[in-house]
Write a protein that holds these residues in place. Structure first.
Motif, short mmCIF file in Angstrom:
data_model
loop_
_atom_site.label_atom_id
_atom_site.label_comp_id
_atom_site.label_asym_id
_atom_site.label_seq_id
_atom_site.Cartn_x
_atom_site.Cartn_y
_atom_site.Cartn_z
N ASP A 110 2.67 -9.71 -8.83
CA ASP A 110 3.83 -10.52 -8.50
C ASP A 110 3.48 -11.92 -8.02
O ASP A 110 4.35 -12.79 -7.98
CB ASP A 110 4.67 -9.82 -7.42
CG ASP A 110 5.39 -8.61 -7.96
OD1 ASP A 110 5.17 -8.29 -9.13
OD2 ASP A 110 6.17 -7.98 -7.24
N LEU A 121 1.29 -5.80 -5.70
CA LEU A 121 2.10 -6.99 -5.45
C LEU A 121 1.30 -8.28 -5.58
O LEU A 121 1.75 -9.24 -6.22
CB LEU A 121 2.73 -6.90 -4.07
CG LEU A 121 3.71 -5.74 -3.86
CD1 LEU A 121 4.26 -5.76 -2.44
CD2 LEU A 121 4.84 -5.79 -4.87
N PHE A 151 10.12 -11.02 -5.24
CA PHE A 151 9.03 -11.57 -6.06
C PHE A 151 9.34 -11.43 -7.54
O PHE A 151 9.10 -12.30 -8.32
CB PHE A 151 7.72 -10.84 -5.74
CG PHE A 151 6.97 -11.52 -4.62
CD1 PHE A 151 7.63 -12.45 -3.81
CD2 PHE A 151 5.65 -11.23 -4.37
CE1 PHE A 151 6.95 -13.07 -2.79
CE2 PHE A 151 4.97 -11.85 -3.36
CZ PHE A 151 5.63 -12.76 -2.56
N SER A 152 9.85 -10.27 -7.93
CA SER A 152 10.10 -10.05 -9.35
C SER A 152 11.58 -10.18 -9.63
O SER A 152 12.38 -9.42 -9.11
CB SER A 152 9.63 -8.64 -9.76
OG SER A 152 8.27 -8.53 -9.53
N SER A 190 2.47 -14.05 -11.74
CA SER A 190 3.87 -14.42 -11.86
C SER A 190 4.03 -15.45 -12.98
O SER A 190 3.07 -16.16 -13.32
CB SER A 190 4.39 -14.98 -10.54
OG SER A 190 3.70 -16.16 -10.18
#
Length: 693
Positions: free
Chosen positions: A327, A323, A11-12, A331
């Motif tokens: 994320d 998350l 995700f990151s 994002s």
């Protein structure tokens, strides 16, 4: 010793692969108006079945388009002229486009040329010609005009059933395109969106024009196709998010990882590919985001209802608190788009607090168990007479490293959820660490008493003293705690180190004891010779402590320094030496000064930094040398400032050496301590270690 779980790799900072939102393969069953009535009426008008295939898509449209070219020349001029209005979005002068403002279509009484027949519209719609939406709308308006003109009820019902059957066909075509928007050509997608927008305008106009009165026509407005589209989006989200992540992978973290990746990648596709094509009134990003969020939140809420193990409790909190909001929602590609959507949390705050409390309780129990196990293993090594490791020339134990890792990993684990939870667990960990250090001190003290005959006894003592450095450094550098809390934590370590020093120095002190007694037995006749033997004995034994960490070796030399000064003062305070003349007192003072200098030089050379001990013996020598009671008083007052634990008893023992002082002089000199007694407590004890009779 603790392994952190990573549930959301990629995700990151990951390299995203372009993803096509794979919408479900079949659209949902859509509601219709008066279905039975429509089918009956249409069967009377034509033998053809007007119910459209549910999967009429772009491929069918292209195939039928080819076949239609041969037949279109035979079609009525009215149908051809009607469709020409919508071809490729072009319009003739004075004609509105498919994206006309609300009310523009209603202001025009009809389309150029005659309206197409029902059969013509049916054939066009079956070929996927969404351009037929406008003449169908005109047909609907003609029906409304006929109702207002007094047409018979039977005729109205028959005509309305035909119109509604065509609308069902158009609806399925339009929503079929919108259900798989990324599979449709951009121009066709725009046509479908324009039809929905036009139907929404017609719904609003119908609602505004509604009034009292009766009609044979069934109520068909509002059709709410925009709402039907949103329902389709919700079903598509459920089907996308509900898919299995992989063959047999049904553990909770795998399911959550699948849903998180799916939501993030699908929403990015919506932002990049659909938002530029959809009118603002659709709120396409918000519609998809809310649908995906609702499914995700429902799954999380269902999971939270079960009796969760420690792993699943942590996993839920990581997703809910870290998350998902960081994320996914925040994002880089989605943060700006979702800012005004207000999706909120996957769980209500109260439930999050309960999960956090459970997490803290679980971690406290785990940390306590792991530290207890580590201490038990270390104590077993002591009992089994296993020598410690050597690292860089020092005795080394892994215990401190293990404990620091246990604490640090628990801290990092909590911070991986939220920084606030990291702050909360810090207090929990401090309590558990203090309890461990006290247990460590207790077990080490038992080992010191019981393990004296073991071959590796001294090496293990040194290794555990060295542990104190790792603990202290970690606390001072990594734990930002108040000074009183830090002192509380360091207390057991200080006791452990002190007891360890005493054990290491015990045999040396026993060797020195008979040498110090020589000062009394020889009535101080040859003090330098005695002191040289004492210093030589210490010098021979100091290499035994070379495996201590440098800082502790220096502290141990300071302890030796303190012991030498203390024992020297004890011998002076024995009251066995009485000197009647000033010359004798001056001679003794000279010996004391020489001995003090030798002790200071030797200890400093070997690493002692106990500068506070430097004036201890020279000042006593000066008190012995002076003859004027007033001068002695000044010296005693200064001495009491440096050593607050210097009492009248200690002073009396020193003054007993001066056999030429009268009782009144002794009493007067002693009174000077009445001023300073109890003013301050000594930071480093010296005279409190010396008992006088």
């Amino acid at each position: 010793m603790l392994k952190m779980m990573t549930y959301f790799q990629g995700f990151s900072g990951h390299q995203s692969v372009p993803v096509t939102v794979d919408f479900p393969r079949s659209p949902p069953k859509l509601p219709s108006t008066s279905e039975a009535e429509s089918e009956t009426s249409m069967s009377e008008a034509s033998s053809e079945d007007l119910v459209p295939p549910l999967e009429a898509g772009a491929a069918l449209y292209r195939e039928e388009e080819k076949a239609a070219k041969k037949k279109e020349k035979k079609k009525s001029k009215g149908l051809a002229s009607v469709f020409s209005v919508f071809t490729k979005g072009k319009k003739k002068k004075g004609q509105p486009s498919s994206a006309e403002p609300e009310g523009a279509a209603g202001s025009r009484q009809g389309l150029d040329g005659p309206l197409p027949t029902v059969e013509e519209l049916k054939a066009a719609l079956e070929r996927g010609r969404l351009e037929a939406a406008r003449p169908l709308l005109a047909l609907e308006r003609e029906l409304a005009a006929a109702a207002a003109g007094g047409a018979s009820a039977e005729e109205l019902v028959r005509r309305q059933s035909k119109v509604e059957a065509l609308y069902e066909l158009l609806r399925d075509q339009v929503l079929g395109v919108l259900r798989r928007p990324l599979e449709a050509a951009p121009e066709r997608l725009r046509q479908a969106l324009a039809v929905v927008a036009e139907q929404e305008r017609e719904d609003r106009q119908a609602a505004a024009a509604a009034g009292p009165g009766t009609s044979a026509l069934a109520t068909t407005r509002p059709r709410r196709w925009l709402q039907l589209w949103r329902c389709g989006v919700a079903e598509a989200a459920e089907e996308r998010m509900g898919g299995r992540p992989a063959e047999g992978a049904e553990v909770p973290e795998s399911v959550f990882l699948h849903m998180g990746r799916t939501m993030k990648e699908d929403l990015e596709a919506v932002v990049e590919r659909l938002k530029p094509l959809f009118p603002a009134e659709f709120g396409v990003v918000a519609a998809y985001a809310e649908s995906y969020h609702q499914h995700f939140a429902a799954h999380v809420a269902a999971t939270a209802q079960f009796e969760l193990c420690e792993r699943d409790t942590y996993m839920l909190l990581v997703w809910v608190q870290n998350l998902y909001p960081n994320d996914i929602l925040n994002s880089p590609k989605l943060a700006g788009e979702l800012q005004g959507v207000g999706l909120g949390s996957l769980l209500p705050p109260k439930q999050i607090r309960l999960l956090e409390a459970t997490f803290l309780s679980n971690e406290a129990a785990n940390v306590k168990e792991l530290m207890t196990r580590a201490l038990e293993l270390e104590a077993q090594r002591w009992a089994q007479d296993m020598p410690p490791q050597r690292l860089d020339g020092h005795c080394h134990s892994e215990l401190a490293i293990d404990i620091i890792q246990i604490i640090s990993q628990a801290q990092v684990k909590a911070e991986s959820i939220t920084l606030d939870l990291g702050s909360q667990i810090r207090q929990v960990l401090l309590v558990e660490l203090l309890a461990f250090l006290r247990s460590y001190q207790h077990d080490f003290n038992e080992f010191l008493e019981r393990g004296k005959k073991l071959r590796s006894y001294r090496a293990n003592v040194i290794a555990n003293i060295n542990n104190c450095l790792s603990f202290r450094t970690s606390m001072e550098q990594n734990w930002q705690v108040p000074q009183d809390t830090l002192s509380l934590l360091l207390g057991p370590l200080a006791e452990l180190k002190s007891h360890g020093f005493s054990t290491l120095l015990q045999s040396l002190c026993e060797d020195l004891k008979p040498l110090f007694k020589r000062f009394s037995h020889t009535r101080w006749a040859v003090p330098m010779e005695t002191l040289e033997k004492i210093i030589a004995t210490v010098g021979v034994r100091l290499p035994e402590f070379s495996e201590l960490q440098d800082c502790f070796r220096e502290e141990l030399v300071e302890a030796v320094h303190l012991h030498l000064v203390k024992e020297y003062i004890i011998q002076l305070s024995k009251r066995r030496l009485v000197l009647k003349t000033a010359e004798q007192q001056q001679q003794l003072a000279g010996h004391i000064l020489a001995n003090a200098d030798a002790i200071q030089h030797f200890c400093t050379e070997h690493g002692s930094h106990a500068t506070w001990l430097q004036p201890a013996l020279p000042t006593l020598a000066e008190i012995i040398r002076l003859q004027d009671p007033s001068a002695i008083k000044i010296e005693v007052a200064t001495y009491a400032t440096s050593y607050p634990d210097f009492s009248k008893g200690h002073l009396s023992a020193i003054l007993a050496i001066k056999g030429n002082l009268s009782n009144s002089d002794v009493k007067s000199i002693r009174s000077i301590l009445d001023v300073s007694t109890g003013v301050q407590e000594p930071s480093r004890p010296l005279f409190s270690l010396i008992k006088v009779g």
